[in-house]
Design a protein around this motif. Sequence first.
Motif, mmCIF file in Angstrom:
data_model
loop_
_atom_site.group_PDB
_atom_site.id
_atom_site.type_symbol
_atom_site.label_atom_id
_atom_site.label_comp_id
_atom_site.label_asym_id
_atom_site.label_seq_id
_atom_site.Cartn_x
_atom_site.Cartn_y
_atom_site.Cartn_z
ATOM 1 N N GLY A 122 0.841 -1.192 0.000
ATOM 2 C CA GLY A 122 0.000 0.000 0.000
ATOM 3 C C GLY A 122 0.877 1.243 0.000
ATOM 4 N N GLY A 123 0.293 2.353 0.441
ATOM 5 C CA GLY A 123 1.009 3.630 0.436
ATOM 6 C C GLY A 123 2.325 3.555 1.190
ATOM 7 N N SER A 124 2.374 2.768 2.256
ATOM 8 C CA SER A 124 3.606 2.724 3.058
ATOM 9 C C SER A 124 4.760 2.143 2.243
ATOM 10 C CB SER A 124 3.386 1.905 4.340
ATOM 11 O OG SER A 124 2.404 2.529 5.119
ATOM 12 N N ASP A 172 5.734 4.724 -0.583
ATOM 13 C CA ASP A 172 6.435 5.903 -0.071
ATOM 14 C C ASP A 172 7.829 5.540 0.444
ATOM 15 O OD1 ASP A 172 4.224 7.273 -0.804
ATOM 16 O OD2 ASP A 172 3.573 7.819 1.208
ATOM 17 N N THR A 232 -1.459 -2.697 -3.544
ATOM 18 C CA THR A 232 -2.279 -3.760 -2.922
ATOM 19 C C THR A 232 -3.351 -3.211 -1.988
ATOM 20 O OG1 THR A 232 -0.818 -4.043 -1.018
ATOM 21 C CG2 THR A 232 -0.303 -5.372 -2.983
ATOM 22 N N THR A 233 -3.520 -1.894 -1.913
ATOM 23 C CA THR A 233 -4.654 -1.348 -1.151
ATOM 24 C C THR A 233 -5.394 -0.341 -2.032
ATOM 25 O OG1 THR A 233 -3.444 0.549 -0.196
ATOM 26 C CG2 THR A 233 -3.431 -1.505 1.078
ATOM 27 N N THR A 285 -4.417 4.693 -1.283
ATOM 28 C CA THR A 285 -3.776 5.998 -1.191
ATOM 29 C C THR A 285 -3.554 6.672 -2.543
ATOM 30 O OG1 THR A 285 -1.551 5.096 -1.419
ATOM 31 C CG2 THR A 285 -2.452 5.187 0.808
ATOM 32 N N SER A 315 -0.853 6.298 -4.031
ATOM 33 C CA SER A 315 0.584 6.610 -4.060
ATOM 34 C C SER A 315 1.296 5.963 -5.245
ATOM 35 C CB SER A 315 1.239 6.174 -2.748
ATOM 36 O OG SER A 315 2.613 6.402 -2.789
ATOM 37 N N THR A 336 1.199 8.829 -7.704
ATOM 38 C CA THR A 336 1.322 10.246 -7.345
ATOM 39 C C THR A 336 2.762 10.749 -7.232
ATOM 40 O OG1 THR A 336 1.349 9.897 -4.948
ATOM 41 C CG2 THR A 336 -0.814 10.095 -6.007
ATOM 42 N N HIS A 386 3.710 12.367 -4.607
ATOM 43 C CA HIS A 386 3.908 12.588 -3.173
ATOM 44 C C HIS A 386 4.684 11.428 -2.540
ATOM 45 C CE1 HIS A 386 0.391 14.770 -4.480
ATOM 46 N NE2 HIS A 386 0.445 15.529 -3.394
ATOM 47 N N LYS A 431 5.311 14.101 10.432
ATOM 48 C CA LYS A 431 5.104 13.437 9.148
ATOM 49 C C LYS A 431 5.167 14.526 8.083
ATOM 50 C CE LYS A 431 2.022 9.888 7.412
ATOM 51 N NZ LYS A 431 0.828 9.083 7.643
ATOM 52 N N LEU A 478 -5.322 -9.006 -6.116
ATOM 53 C CA LEU A 478 -4.322 -8.925 -5.041
ATOM 54 C C LEU A 478 -4.914 -8.298 -3.784
ATOM 55 C CD1 LEU A 478 -1.229 -7.666 -7.080
ATOM 56 C CD2 LEU A 478 -1.882 -10.018 -6.531
ATOM 57 N N THR A 491 -8.472 2.318 4.231
ATOM 58 C CA THR A 491 -7.888 2.739 2.954
ATOM 59 C C THR A 491 -8.988 3.249 2.007
ATOM 60 O OG1 THR A 491 -7.909 0.436 2.219
ATOM 61 C CG2 THR A 491 -5.843 1.258 3.096
ATOM 62 N N GLN A 538 -9.706 11.578 -0.592
ATOM 63 C CA GLN A 538 -8.873 12.055 -1.704
ATOM 64 C C GLN A 538 -9.713 12.408 -2.940
ATOM 65 O OE1 GLN A 538 -4.799 9.968 -0.238
ATOM 66 N NE2 GLN A 538 -5.792 9.051 -1.970
HETATM 67 P P1 NAD Z 1 -0.330 0.560 4.410
HETATM 68 O O1 NAD Z 1 0.470 0.542 3.181
HETATM 69 O O2 NAD Z 1 0.315 1.061 5.668
HETATM 70 O O3 NAD Z 1 -0.937 -0.878 4.667
HETATM 71 C C1 NAD Z 1 -1.807 -1.091 5.790
HETATM 72 C C2 NAD Z 1 -1.729 -2.559 6.220
HETATM 73 O O4 NAD Z 1 -2.349 -3.359 5.231
HETATM 74 C C3 NAD Z 1 -0.311 -3.074 6.385
HETATM 75 O O5 NAD Z 1 -0.255 -3.860 7.559
HETATM 76 C C4 NAD Z 1 -0.107 -3.931 5.146
HETATM 77 O O6 NAD Z 1 0.808 -4.980 5.375
HETATM 78 C C5 NAD Z 1 -1.506 -4.470 4.909
HETATM 79 N N1 NAD Z 1 -1.782 -4.841 3.532
HETATM 80 C C6 NAD Z 1 -1.541 -4.114 2.426
HETATM 81 N N2 NAD Z 1 -1.950 -4.765 1.334
HETATM 82 C C7 NAD Z 1 -2.467 -5.937 1.753
HETATM 83 C C8 NAD Z 1 -3.053 -7.058 1.076
HETATM 84 N N3 NAD Z 1 -3.215 -7.083 -0.249
HETATM 85 N N4 NAD Z 1 -3.472 -8.093 1.830
HETATM 86 C C9 NAD Z 1 -3.351 -8.071 3.180
HETATM 87 N N5 NAD Z 1 -2.803 -7.045 3.865
HETATM 88 C C10 NAD Z 1 -2.373 -5.986 3.157
HETATM 89 O O7 NAD Z 1 -1.674 1.410 4.223
HETATM 90 P P2 NAD Z 1 -2.085 2.484 3.146
HETATM 91 O O8 NAD Z 1 -3.291 3.136 3.692
HETATM 92 O O9 NAD Z 1 -2.144 1.904 1.801
HETATM 93 O O10 NAD Z 1 -0.871 3.534 3.177
HETATM 94 C C11 NAD Z 1 -0.787 4.490 4.203
HETATM 95 C C12 NAD Z 1 0.431 5.369 4.015
HETATM 96 O O11 NAD Z 1 0.379 6.021 2.729
HETATM 97 C C13 NAD Z 1 0.465 6.482 5.054
HETATM 98 O O12 NAD Z 1 1.776 6.694 5.509
HETATM 99 C C14 NAD Z 1 -0.051 7.694 4.287
HETATM 100 O O13 NAD Z 1 0.367 8.919 4.820
HETATM 101 C C15 NAD Z 1 0.519 7.441 2.919
HETATM 102 N N6 NAD Z 1 -0.156 8.119 1.811
HETATM 103 C C16 NAD Z 1 0.597 8.418 0.741
HETATM 104 C C17 NAD Z 1 0.038 9.058 -0.338
HETATM 105 C C18 NAD Z 1 0.898 9.401 -1.518
HETATM 106 O O14 NAD Z 1 0.410 9.894 -2.523
HETATM 107 N N7 NAD Z 1 2.189 9.152 -1.450
HETATM 108 C C19 NAD Z 1 -1.331 9.375 -0.353
HETATM 109 C C20 NAD Z 1 -2.076 9.051 0.761
HETATM 110 C C21 NAD Z 1 -1.490 8.412 1.836
#
Ligand code: NAD
Length: 390
Positions: free
Chosen positions: A101-103, A106, A142-143, A146, A148, A151, A153, A164, A183, A195, A202
């Motif tokens: 996901g976004g983490s 990023d 996979t989420t 975000t 991301s 983007t 960002h 942050k 996925l 998410t 957004q």
């Molecule tokens: P994340 O990436 O932190 O994932 C959340 C949880 O879901 C984690 O434990 C991960 O292991 C789990 N997970 C992810 N995909 C999975 C799957 N397919 N199956 C099972 N588990 C899964 O969460 P997020 O919300 O996607 O990302 C959040 C981060 O992104 C924050 O730091 C936020 O500030 C940032 N963000 C970035 C942007 C950008 O444009 N860069 C935009 C918005 C948010």
Amino acid sequence: MAERSYDFLMPSVNFFGPGVISKIGDRAKMLGMKKPVIVTGKLLEGLKDGAVKQTLDSLKAAGVDYVVYDNVEPNPKIRNIKEVKKLYEESGADSIITVGGGSAHDTGKGAGIILTNGDDITKLAGIETLDKALPPLIAVNTTAGTGSELTRHAVITNEETHLKFVVVSWRNIPLVSFNDPTLMLDVPKGVTAATGMDAFVQAVEPYVSVDHNPITDSQCVEAIKLIETSLREAVANGHNLDARTKMVEAEMLAGMAFNNANLGYVHAMAHQLGGQYDAPHGVCCALLLPYVEEYNIIACPDRFAQLAEIMGENTEGLSTRDAAELAIKAMKQLSEDVGIPHSIKEIGAKPEDFELMAENALKDGNAFSNPRKGTKEDIIKIFQAAYDAE
Ligand code: NAD
């Protein structure tokens, strides 16, 4: 409405649909990747036949070597990007593939930034601060999400200051994104809700942003409609591929919209909650959304009245103000239905932190496009309202 002169940015190639992940090996090869670092988390790496396994299988089939970094943390920290940089240099890698996901995205972007633009990423916070290109980057998402993977960002947390911050630059945009809804069938309920609400915010924030334009408006409208009709279903039954597919389309549309029309105080304030309390980003956004937008109504009541209609509310016979209020009510209902808590108390927020968080929120890169220009006192009041919520 912003002046009719704008850049429109997104990755040049975006794969979408069930099964597209099998194409990643060939695409990596086409881009000349010889040894990418795969940036992911342990949970995803452990999933049987999940995104990581399928990515690695496809790379192997295409004869592309790789090395794996599997220590991505939520709200990725500076230590994570430094670890990826070290692995990249020590292993002789030449590119980055983020899976998650976004983490994960990023973390990969942050590592790419310090690999080519200097070690101290805190100095690069802000807009268009990067002089040099990042290494080639593919993002497997996979989420939903975000955005991301599309983007400019990179959102990173300084673990020492709990701040942050965002590095916003066209150079951060991945070369290629993959969005394969199969996925996402394993994403747990709580993560789906958080998410999904992030994707919703957004789509709402760019719709009322001072930088919105007709292209981003149409993306926001479609994203909101898709989320209204599929997020509850995706949370209720994570194996509903149709709901998952619509949520991925929504998150892509919202990602493109905010990449170009920017966000607002919800994100500027959510970054403070995420940095201070390490809380899930989507939950932070959802908790703040109704209170920020209630505050914003007087800046653009017509836009909020339109949002009520887009969300499927009946606004016939209502005044613009009443229709706008209906949009806020519908936002709260969506959060409630998918199981988001009610108050920022529930993620550990403390009123004694509000003053500093308000100061920092007003400096966040997302604050500048908010439709209403607030003071520190205004932001403290919004944090307080989100705290007092029952
Ligand atoms: P994340 O990436 O932190 O994932 C959340 C949880 O879901 C984690 O434990 C991960 O292991 C789990 N997970 C992810 N995909 C999975 C799957 N397919 N199956 C099972 N588990 C899964 O969460 P997020 O919300 O996607 O990302 C959040 C981060 O992104 C924050 O730091 C936020 O500030 C940032 N963000 C970035 C942007 C950008 O444009 N860069 C935009 C918005 C948010």
